[in-house]
Structures are given as C-alpha cells and as structure tokens.
Design a protein around this motif. Structure first.
Motif, PDB file in Angstrom:
ATOM      1  N   MET G  42     -35.018 -54.758  -6.745  1.00 33.51           N
ATOM      2  CA  MET G  42     -33.561 -54.671  -6.675  1.00 33.51           C
ATOM      3  C   MET G  42     -33.160 -54.814  -5.215  1.00 33.51           C
ATOM      4  O   MET G  42     -33.732 -54.158  -4.346  1.00 33.51           O
ATOM      5  CB  MET G  42     -33.100 -53.351  -7.263  1.00 33.51           C
ATOM      6  N   GLU G  43     -32.189 -55.667  -4.948  1.00 35.18           N
ATOM      7  CA  GLU G  43     -31.885 -56.013  -3.573  1.00 35.18           C
ATOM      8  C   GLU G  43     -30.374 -56.012  -3.352  1.00 35.18           C
ATOM      9  O   GLU G  43     -29.630 -56.488  -4.196  1.00 35.18           O
ATOM     10  CB  GLU G  43     -32.433 -57.427  -3.306  1.00 35.18           C
ATOM     11  N   THR G  44     -29.934 -55.482  -2.206  1.00 38.59           N
ATOM     12  CA  THR G  44     -28.506 -55.519  -1.910  1.00 38.59           C
ATOM     13  C   THR G  44     -28.260 -55.730  -0.421  1.00 38.59           C
ATOM     14  O   THR G  44     -29.029 -55.289   0.419  1.00 38.59           O
ATOM     15  CB  THR G  44     -27.782 -54.247  -2.384  1.00 38.59           C
ATOM     16  N   ASP G  45     -27.178 -56.427  -0.142  1.00 37.08           N
ATOM     17  CA  ASP G  45     -26.730 -56.667   1.218  1.00 37.08           C
ATOM     18  C   ASP G  45     -25.670 -55.635   1.592  1.00 37.08           C
ATOM     19  O   ASP G  45     -25.072 -55.726   2.653  1.00 37.08           O
ATOM     20  CB  ASP G  45     -26.090 -58.069   1.246  1.00 37.08           C
ATOM     21  N   GLU G  46     -25.425 -54.673   0.715  1.00 37.75           N
ATOM     22  CA  GLU G  46     -24.244 -53.827   0.826  1.00 37.75           C
ATOM     23  C   GLU G  46     -24.604 -52.346   0.883  1.00 37.75           C
ATOM     24  O   GLU G  46     -24.313 -51.578  -0.035  1.00 37.75           O
ATOM     25  CB  GLU G  46     -23.327 -54.105  -0.372  1.00 37.75           C
ATOM     26  N   PHE G  47     -25.237 -51.964   1.986  1.00 34.38           N
ATOM     27  CA  PHE G  47     -25.540 -50.557   2.197  1.00 34.38           C
ATOM     28  C   PHE G  47     -24.988 -50.163   3.560  1.00 34.38           C
ATOM     29  O   PHE G  47     -25.184 -50.858   4.552  1.00 34.38           O
ATOM     30  CB  PHE G  47     -27.052 -50.318   2.159  1.00 34.38           C
ATOM     31  N   THR G  48     -24.325 -49.011   3.607  1.00 38.79           N
ATOM     32  CA  THR G  48     -23.823 -48.533   4.897  1.00 38.79           C
ATOM     33  C   THR G  48     -23.922 -47.017   4.948  1.00 38.79           C
ATOM     34  O   THR G  48     -23.684 -46.323   3.953  1.00 38.79           O
ATOM     35  CB  THR G  48     -22.372 -49.017   5.156  1.00 38.79           C
ATOM     36  N   CYS G  49     -24.318 -46.496   6.109  1.00 41.87           N
ATOM     37  CA  CYS G  49     -24.291 -45.057   6.356  1.00 41.87           C
ATOM     38  C   CYS G  49     -23.763 -44.888   7.797  1.00 41.87           C
ATOM     39  O   CYS G  49     -23.243 -45.844   8.363  1.00 41.87           O
ATOM     40  CB  CYS G  49     -25.685 -44.423   6.189  1.00 41.87           C
ATOM     41  N   PHE G  59     -25.148 -50.658   9.107  1.00 38.14           N
ATOM     42  CA  PHE G  59     -25.218 -51.515   7.913  1.00 38.14           C
ATOM     43  C   PHE G  59     -26.654 -51.979   7.707  1.00 38.14           C
ATOM     44  O   PHE G  59     -27.344 -52.285   8.673  1.00 38.14           O
ATOM     45  CB  PHE G  59     -24.306 -52.742   8.081  1.00 38.14           C
ATOM     46  N   LEU G  78     -27.568 -47.119  -9.552  1.00 37.65           N
ATOM     47  CA  LEU G  78     -28.091 -47.350  -8.196  1.00 37.65           C
ATOM     48  C   LEU G  78     -26.941 -47.703  -7.248  1.00 37.65           C
ATOM     49  O   LEU G  78     -26.887 -47.223  -6.109  1.00 37.65           O
ATOM     50  CB  LEU G  78     -29.129 -48.476  -8.203  1.00 37.65           C
ATOM     51  N   LYS G  79     -26.020 -48.532  -7.727  1.00 36.18           N
ATOM     52  CA  LYS G  79     -24.878 -48.902  -6.889  1.00 36.18           C
ATOM     53  C   LYS G  79     -24.090 -47.661  -6.456  1.00 36.18           C
ATOM     54  O   LYS G  79     -23.745 -47.505  -5.278  1.00 36.18           O
ATOM     55  CB  LYS G  79     -23.963 -49.863  -7.672  1.00 36.18           C
ATOM     56  N   LEU G  82     -26.121 -45.574  -3.918  1.00 32.61           N
ATOM     57  CA  LEU G  82     -26.096 -46.121  -2.549  1.00 32.61           C
ATOM     58  C   LEU G  82     -24.730 -45.871  -1.895  1.00 32.61           C
ATOM     59  O   LEU G  82     -24.631 -45.601  -0.697  1.00 32.61           O
ATOM     60  CB  LEU G  82     -26.427 -47.620  -2.581  1.00 32.61           C
ATOM     61  N   TRP G  83     -23.689 -45.940  -2.708  1.00 31.92           N
ATOM     62  CA  TRP G  83     -22.335 -45.659  -2.242  1.00 31.92           C
ATOM     63  C   TRP G  83     -22.240 -44.252  -1.620  1.00 31.92           C
ATOM     64  O   TRP G  83     -21.498 -44.015  -0.674  1.00 31.92           O
ATOM     65  CB  TRP G  83     -21.397 -45.816  -3.450  1.00 31.92           C
ATOM     66  N   ARG G  86     -22.320 -43.584   2.163  1.00 26.51           N
ATOM     67  CA  ARG G  86     -21.271 -44.203   2.979  1.00 26.51           C
ATOM     68  C   ARG G  86     -20.789 -43.328   4.134  1.00 26.51           C
ATOM     69  O   ARG G  86     -20.489 -43.815   5.211  1.00 26.51           O
ATOM     70  CB  ARG G  86     -20.092 -44.551   2.064  1.00 26.51           C
ATOM     71  N   GLY G 119     -28.853 -53.777  10.966  1.00 29.82           N
ATOM     72  CA  GLY G 119     -28.306 -54.770  11.894  1.00 29.82           C
ATOM     73  C   GLY G 119     -28.559 -54.422  13.359  1.00 29.82           C
ATOM     74  O   GLY G 119     -28.900 -53.285  13.700  1.00 29.82           O
TER      75      GLY G 119
END
Ligand code: CA
Ligand code: CA
Ligand code: CA
Ligand code: CA
Ligand code: CA
Ligand code: CA
Ligand code: CA
Ligand code: CA
Ligand code: CA
Ligand code: CA
Ligand code: CA
Ligand code: CA
Ligand code: CA
Ligand code: CA
Ligand code: CA
Ligand code: CA
Lengths: 140, 140, 140, 140, 140, 140, 140, 140, 140, 140
Positions: G42-49, G59, G78-79, G82-83, G86, G119
């Motif tokens: 499972m892969e996402t480009d949309e993770f932030t803490c 990011f 999972l979405k 990960l949210w 934030r 990043g």
C-alpha cells in the motif's frame, strides 16, 4: 578554412590550460560566423554561493544561452568566474541578474538568457530566468 | 598484444563489410516530392573532434534537420563525412557552423539546422544551434 | 444519439473481424462530428520495409495525425496497409511521403501529418515528417 | 472570504459523499472567480467502453481541460458519468466528441478540450483530441 | 509509382554498401580471453516473425547474453540470422527457445540467455526468457 | 523443426481468430521445450473489476509470470478470461489469488506469480503479489 | 467460490462509505488465502506530520508492504489512520517505527515493512525503512 | 555593487531565521533589477488543505511563477503562508485563485501564474492554472 | 588527519595539471584506507576505438569499478589512457578484457570489473562485462 | 507513547533552530526502537570540497545509510558538518572514507554506508562507496 578555428583565435585566451583560481574576468574569442544568428548554450550543475541572511551555502543548476555578436565566451574563464561566487552572499534573484549583466558587458551579445535553478529550502525550490535582447536584434 | 584482436581472427569472417574511409564528400539522391515542404532529421551520438588549444578529444551528440529542395542527403556519406572530423582541431561554435555550411553547399536545402551538444568540460556542457533559411522559403 | 456510433457506420467496413492479409486498401467510416476540427493520432512501433539499395530490413516508429473531414480511418485496415510495405524496397524519405499521399487520397482530410522515425544505421537515425493542409483548412 | 468556497456552494451537490452508481448527470458548483480566465484539468487512467463492432472492451487515458464560465465541474459526478460508458459500444473518435458535447451542455465553458488516448490494438494506438471555444472567448 | 524510390535514384550513390541476404549461418571469431568468464550482451529492437495461426507480423525486442568459451559471435552474421525469421510462422515461446538452441550449437557458450519482448496483442504483451548453462560452468 | 511451432499445436485452440466474448476458460498449447526451465511473462494495462462493497469500478495493471511444464497459455483466451472479471465484485487481495489458482489449475506450471497493481483510492494505491512453486521445482 | 470475497467479509467494515474523520483504529477483513505467503503493498504520496522541535509540517511518501496471516488491512481505515498524524509532533525515525508497530498489533502479519521518504530539509532528504518478521515466518 | 543584495534589503525581513508558525502574511524584499522583465518560479511538493465537503485532507504540488515589479517574494514567508491552509476547507479551483490574489496584493507583480496539481480522488486528478497580467505589462 | 589526502600523495602524480597527450601509462596514489573494502566507480561516455575489420570508428560508454588494495587510480591518467585507443583497431570483446588486464597490472586491485556498452551497428548494440577477483578477496 | 518522540529527546540538540555555521560536530538524539534493525538514509545534492592538487571546486551527490544502535543522527548538524568541507582539499576516495569514519565515531551504528557521486572531470565521473559493519551486527 577561414570560417573555422584559426591560430590567432587562441591568442586572446590567457586562462585555458593555465593554473586555475577564481576570477571575475570572462574571456572571449572571435566569432567566425557573425553573418548568422546562432545560439550557444552553456550549462553546469556546479554553482554555489551563500545566503546573504544566514551565510549558509546555496546550490544551483545554471544555464546560459546567447546569440553571439563579435565574440564567443571561452568556457574555462566561465568556470573560474562562477567559482568566484563561492563565498559571496547574494539572493537568488540578484545573482541571476548580475551574471546576465556581466555577460552582456563582456560579450555584447545579440541576445542572452540566464536561468538559475536553486535547490529546495523549506520545501520550496526557486528558479530565476533573466533575459536580454540587444536593440534591433532578434530572439531565437 | 597476444590477447587483443589479431589478423588471423578476421580470416573466418565472410559477412562483415568492405573497407570505408573518412571523406569530406557528401552524396545525395533525388527528392521525389519536391512539391511538399517536409523535414528530415538525422541524429548521431557518435561525433568526435579535438580541441584546437589542447589537442584533447571532444565528443558531441549531433542533430541535423533540413527541408529538402531537389536533393536528399544519403546517410552513409554523412557517416564518412562526420568521421573526417576525428582528428581536426576546431572549437565547438565553429565546427557547428562549418557543418551547416557544407550541408548548404551540397543540398541547397530550403531550410537547415545543425545542433551539436558537447559533453561536460570543467563542469560545463556546451550546445551550439545554427540555422539557415533559403531566401523565400518557409521554416518548419 | 445521432452523434455517436450507429449501425450503418459499420456497413462499410470489410476488414474488421475478418481474416487478415497485407492490403493496399484503406477503409473508412463516417465522421459524425464534421462540424468540429478535431485531431486523430494513430501510432505504431511496428512498421518495417526494406532498403532499396541493399535489400536489408528497415524498422520505423510511425505516427499519423489528421483532422477528419467526412471520413475516419479504420485502424485494422491501416494495420494491413502498413503490413503491405514489409517486402517493399523504398527509401525513408520516399515511403513517408507515399503514405501521406495514400492517406490524402482515401480520407481527403482537412489536415494530415506523417512522422516516421527509423532506427540507427551507421550510428545515425533518420526521422521524416511530411504534412498536408487542405486549401482553406486550419492546422491544429 | 467571498472568493473562497462557501456553504451555499455545497447545496447543489447531490452525489458527493452519497452511494455511487453510473449516471449521465454531471453536477457543478459556482465559479467564485468568473472575472478571470483560468484552466482546470481533470485526468484519469480509468476509462473503459466497448468496441461497437466486436463488443470487446477498450481502455483509455482521458484528459479534460476547460476554462470555466459560471460553473465548475464536480469531480465525483464526472467519475459516475465516465462509469456510464462501461458497457456502451462506441468508436474512439465518437465517444471523445460526445463527452465534449456533454461537458459543453452542462458547463457552458469558455473553452474546453477532451483528449482520449486508447491502448494498442493490432499494434496501433489511437488518440483523439476534440476542442471547443465559446464565441468571443480566448483559448489558453 | 513515380513518387517512390526508383532504380535511377540509386545510380548516384557510390558509398552505400554491398548486397546482403537472410541466412541461418552464424559466424564466430576466436575468444582471446578464454581464461576469464565474461559476459557479452547483444540487443536489438528490430526482430520480426509471423504468427503461425493468423499469418500476421509479430515484432519483438531481443536480448542475447552469453559467457563465451572458445568462440565469440560476430554481430553482422547475427543480423542476417535474425532477418531469416522475417517470414517464418512461429509462436513467441518457441522462437525464443529455438534461437537459444542455435546459439548453443554454434557458440558452445559456458552460459547463454535469450530474452524476447513481444509487442501488445489484445492488450497483452508477452516476454519469454530462456537460459542455458553448460554443465560445470558458472552463471553470471 | 520438431522444437518449433507445429500444425498440431494449433488444433487445441478454439478461441484464436474467432468471435470473442468473456470466458472463464483458459486455453493452452503444447510446450515444445519441456527440458528447459524458461519464463513467460504476460502483462496488461487493461484489467477492471468492481469493488464488492461499493460496486464501483477498479482498474489494475496485471503481470503474470510462469515457468511452463507441459503447457503454454494462449494469450487470446487470457484476454477473454480477464474480460470475465469486468462485472465481478471482488477485493484486490482476493482476485489476485483467484487468478493465480485458475492458472495453476489449467497450466500446472513449475512456477507462477501474479502481480496486480490497482489505481489510487483515497490517496493510496494497492499492489498484490501472489506466487506458487510446484513441489520439487525451482524458482527463476 | 469459497476463496473469493464473501458477503460476511463486509460485515466487519464500519468505516468504508461512512462519514470520515481521523482515527487511530485500523480495520481488517479476513484473508481467504492463508495457505499462501503473498505480499500486499500500500503506497501513498499523502502523509504529513509535524516536527517535534519546530512545529513545522513534514511531508512523506509512505510505503507499507506485508504478508498477511489471518487478516488483510482495509485501505480506507488506513487513510483515516494516516490522517491522525496530521498534527502530531514526531521525528521521522520514530513515526516510521510506530506505524510499523501499530500494523503488527492489528494485522499480526507474517512479515511487514514500512518505508517513509521525507522531503528535503536543509538540502537533505531522509528515508526510514523498518521491517518485522514473525518468528518462524519467511520474508518475501 | 548597487544591483546586488544589500544590507538594507535584509531589514524588512522579520520571519527568516525566527521561530515559525503559520501566517497569512507574505514578506518581500526590494527588486534590484526593476528595469528588466525576469521570471521567478517557486515550487513545492508540500501543500495540503482540506475538502470543504468531507473535511478530508487534500494534497497538491504547487508552482508559483511571476515577473517582479518593485518587490520579490521572500521564500520563508511563503512557506508559512502555505502552512496556513493546512486546516482550511476549500475547493481546488478556489484555493488556486485565492493564492493568486494574495500574491497580487502583496507583490503587485507585472505577471503571475499559480498552478496547483492535486492528487487522485476517485481515480481522477485535478490541476488548476490561474494567471494574472498587470495592465500594460508583457507575459513571459 | 592521517587518513585523509596528504602532501606526499601528490608526489607520484606526473600527469595531473600538465600538458596532455595519449598515453598507455596509468598512474596511482596511495590508498589511505586499506583496512576497508570499498568500491570506486569511474564512468565515461567518451571512449572510441576503430573496427579492426573495416577501420571505422566505434563508440562506447565505459564503466570501471574496483576495490582498491594499496593503490587508487588517478583519473587524469585514465583519461589519457582511454585516449590512446582512439586509433587502435580492436574488437569490442577484446578491448574490454585488455583494459581490465591493464588495470589489474597497475592497481593490483582486490576486485575489478569493466563494462563497455558499444553503440548500435546493423540494428544491434553490444555490451561486454569482464570481471576479476584477487585470490582470497571478496566481491562487492 | 514511550516509543515516540519525547521532550527529553530534544535536550541534546544544540544546533536545530539556532544560527548556523560550518562545524565538525555531529549531534544525535536517542533511538527509541533499539530492539529493531532499521535503516535510515540521508541524501543530499549539495556537497562541495576542493581538489587537493589544483584547488578547484568538486561537487558531489552524497548518500548516507545506517542502522542505528543507541543514537540517531540529527540532520541539521549533518548539514553543518558537510558545510565544513567547503574549503577542504581532499581526494574523492579519501573524503568518502573520512565521513564514514566520523559517522562511526559519533553514532556507533550497527551498519553504515557512505556513497559519494562526483561530477564529470575530463569526461569521467567518480563514485565512491564505503561501508562498515559492527562486529556481530547484520547488514540490511
Ligand atoms: Ca559564416
Ligand atoms: Ca509528391
Ligand atoms: Ca457534432
Ligand atoms: Ca521499438
Ligand atoms: Ca476573483
Ligand atoms: Ca586473458
Ligand atoms: Ca528443447
Ligand atoms: Ca494505465
Ligand atoms: Ca487459497
Ligand atoms: Ca509528492
Ligand atoms: Ca539592473
Ligand atoms: Ca581507514
Ligand atoms: Ca552518448
Ligand atoms: Ca522497538
Ligand atoms: Ca518501539
Ligand atoms: Ca545536481
């Protein structure tokens, strides 16, 4: 061949094949095809200066494009010129314009464009593109 | 060297082609569609000449584009022509223009552009783009 | 919907879903949106003909772009048409123009462009781009 | 902020966050910046319809670009709209134009372009690009 | 066809090489470094045969890798050998193995692997990888 | 050639060249090189099923790799087999395993691996890789 | 089919298709192929803490790979999970391990690996890879 | 050098090197080359806001391009400004225009363009491009 | 620092910074970290020799990897060494092995691998990989 | 959460958020997951030192990978550490090993690898990879 490289072309060049150090002096050799508008592109991944605010190093990819008039830029002198920014504190937007202006002064080109792409800071990259056209000359 | 290619190694080979040599002569064949402006692009990764100042080899990617008039450039003669620069000392900016001029002489094209991208020297790459348009002809 | 595919559109098609063999015949079906200039692009990596001089196989990537007028090119007939060049001896510059002319004859398009990119021979690749515009029609 | 998303913008949306099924109905919300020509691009790798001749599935990459006038396309309704083609028999050239026409009907955009890139059949891929400009409006 | 390549077009060309023809014969030259296991890779984008069921052309990217024993494969003979499949009806899985077996017969290599990547048919691409290791020899 | 495609190989194939419809039946032809472990890879960008929870379409890139034993998978029957999932409600992890199991049943391969890469949902993509090795057989 | 998705599989899922908010609760559905070791990615480009030192946003690209035992991770939960990061202040190296530990707790997988690629900060990017193998289980 | 970075340029900057928090305030420093139209591009992969309908996070790649007039945008204040959208509910089309308008207000640029590329939702990605040109000014 | 570059390291180097000409002599400087097995990779796009059969130029991309023992290869002497092949007639398979053998002679490395990728001839490219491991040494 | 970032972790960090200058001092914070072997990768495009022979600038892409034991490397101190090489004269092979040794001294990692890729000089690029494994520890 009159339109090719000639022995006298080399006489103006003082830096090529000599010992190297940073230098603000850009050297040129004669354009043997001034009757034609053609474009020269010089590109490097190796430019660094420092942030005028924090003193920290900045790195950029640099692209220089120009249409020569009477003179062509010698590439080793460009390398030494770019080296001279290594310890200079200057903003991205300023250094791009200053390089353009130094090129205009030494080459008197028909057209010239400098593009500097600086690496990511705070998640943000910055690219600056500055361009010059001699009055009456065409762009590529 | 015993461990390198030897004359006897070649004796078994019956298919590998006849002798070729460098040549400044470019050959053409007739254009069967002169009523139409169309563009031919020839591209090679295999161009080398030498620096007129230091005598060291330079390497370039070369692209030739043209709109034929009465003649089309035959590609094997181009290969032999490019080979002829192998030991010639000439600056990047000059050789690009000279190739363009030789193509104009033999093809009398409606339009022609030569782009030469030379490998990195001192951290800097150089690309030269020279273009010709026959009076009254259109560009692509 | 009158502007979508209709049963009668299929009636002109003789090659789709039948046994296949090389053919110089290109088939079309009616354009349901002749009021609009739109662009169709057909592309293949699978074109081969032979060198008229040496008899050896040549391979090309082919791109056909056109603005339809009353007719749209059916793709299976194009496949069989391209197949018909498999044993034909013809230079790159010629075959590109001939294909364009065959397309003009069958489609009577408002605009059409054929681009053929042939693989490397003697270190050199060749690309040919030929274009046609119907008198009074616009280009894309 | 008057120029940002407002509560009333959401009131027209019936599909977002509800149970989903294929639908020919496209929904919109108000454009809060009608004073400016700006471009919205919606892209998907997930479009499928069937060949009207053979009944077999076709797959396409779809790109929709438009300059909104009073309305903006809501993306979930677009998803359900594209879903509605899943069992429809229609040629590539036709479906691209029909989608464009449905978008024109619901959005009344200043400009709109639909590009559909269909996968390889018989070694050939097909891309269709159809474009609309409202009388008096500018293109991007 | 008057607008295609004609016999007289060839008469001006003096450099373009001699006649070649398809051949099942692979040629070799002696390995000057048999004391070392090293790998040779030969790759081409230009392989075509025909489907034994439908007679239609198939196209493949071909990669041949081997560790030579006493002999090295000469590449022009490989070109003519691959040409010989141009009109042969054979399944992808079979032709890959047959090429491998012909290479084993002529080279008697320590190790050899043939990989054939065939283009999309019915939305599906096929790649076949067949490998041979001489008893007692090591793989790369 | 006994190790190449033969007339009798074609006799088992009922779907190739016929009218097409979705089918759970996978067809095979005889492996002419059972003495060698070689790998066949079949890949498609054109797989779609539906979410068992929401009924919405899912799209995947599918890769099937196997080492044949006595049989080779015919690719048109695979196309029709994959088509049969078009309206089936099934989770990503399940469908990948079920396809693997159907391939094992019909091919009895020495080794087989199915990889399904599903498009982004909720910002997350899912890839499932399921693998089988016949007792006593080697993996590639 | 007993090994495919079944009605009862859906009964454990409470988040799919409902109103969404960040949640530390990860949901699962039953693995119908526990006899086989297979890998889910499972892969996402949309993770932030956020940075625990400066409070600024970070990011990351996140990849989760695992071999299921009795349970499969549902992707919408999972979405939402990960949210939940934030607004959490946590170092890159720590958050990667904590996510791995939460996955182990809920999935009890045979194997699991979490890779987080953060990043550029100060010209430097950071990637963290943490992996778990259940005692006695194999890795992929 | 009068046209390079000067001590006084730094006096307007209050955010660079201080403690950071989200802020709607964008800072600038003086343009030392107002006689020239040049382009500055700022790009980030790290923008996130929330869906006004569902409250769920959205992620975008953001590109800002402008021709400065009297002022240049300081990049750290841009970082803090973008951070301020982290918990704001706003549609893609709206946020792109609002950012453009805030840039116009603080920079009064000769030209400015904002491009926001949002990640896939429901299989569809959205990109918004909004552009501004000061009356009488040229575009790049 | 004893483990860094020292003045005496430079004393063995005769070619760096001097006038250049082709040379079969490879120079080295002392390895300051002989306690560790580490890998050095030197890569160039600029290698050319000639075909021993036809006399025509060949071009290659060259990669040299090695684990140093007591000596490190100085890169300028490598440049001059590679230059020396410019007019040498030698097959691809032979020159790769000869370069490897010359490197072994001068460096006495723990491990070394030479990879030469030659450009397309007759539609076929050739890559040769030759490797050496000192008795008792480990590979990377 | 005991296994996440804690207030006390921040107390050892003296450089993060402070004024910056080049420094040979590398800082660390505690590893909260010492029971697990996991890999941290730090990568930068922004490393420069000078040639000990000619004094000219060299540029490299640097990658540092390690398995932490009790300590994790803080990235801002790494930035300042790399800055300290800006005016140091040192060969590529030496600096890579020295960085590795400094990392070993401060981190006492279970495993560590430094890879430095230096830009083209004389047509040749150089990459150095140096690796360390603590006695008894595993590699990734
Ligand atoms: Ca001239
Ligand atoms: Ca004609
Ligand atoms: Ca219409
Ligand atoms: Ca190809
Ligand atoms: Ca507005
Ligand atoms: Ca030997
Ligand atoms: Ca066999
Ligand atoms: Ca796709
Ligand atoms: Ca099962
Ligand atoms: Ca991203
Ligand atoms: Ca100025
Ligand atoms: Ca040491
Ligand atoms: Ca090259
Ligand atoms: Ca732990
Ligand atoms: Ca822990
Ligand atoms: Ca770089």
């Amino acid at each position: 061949m009159q339109n090719s490289t000639q022995q006298e072309d080399l006489s103006r060049l003082t830096l090529l094949g000599r010992e190297a150090k940073p230098s603000k002096s850009l050297e040129t050799f004669p354009n043997r095809h001034p009757d034609r508008d053609y474009v020269v592109t010089m590109e490097t991944d190796e430019f660094t200066c420092v942030c005028p605010m924090t003193g920290q190093p900045d790195f950029a990819h640099l692209q220089i494009r120009y249409i020569p008039d009477a003179s062509i830029l010698e590439s080793k002198s460009l390398k030494l010129y770019l080296w001279s920014y290594r310890n200079e504190g200057i903003f991205h937007e300023h250094v791009t314009n200053v390089i353009l202006e130094d090129l205009i002064a030494v080459l008197s080109p028909r057209w010239c464009k400098v593009t500097a792409h600086f690496g990511v800071r705070g998640g943000i990259s910055i690219t600056v593109e500055a361009e010059y056209t001699k009055p009456g000359a065409a762009q590529p």
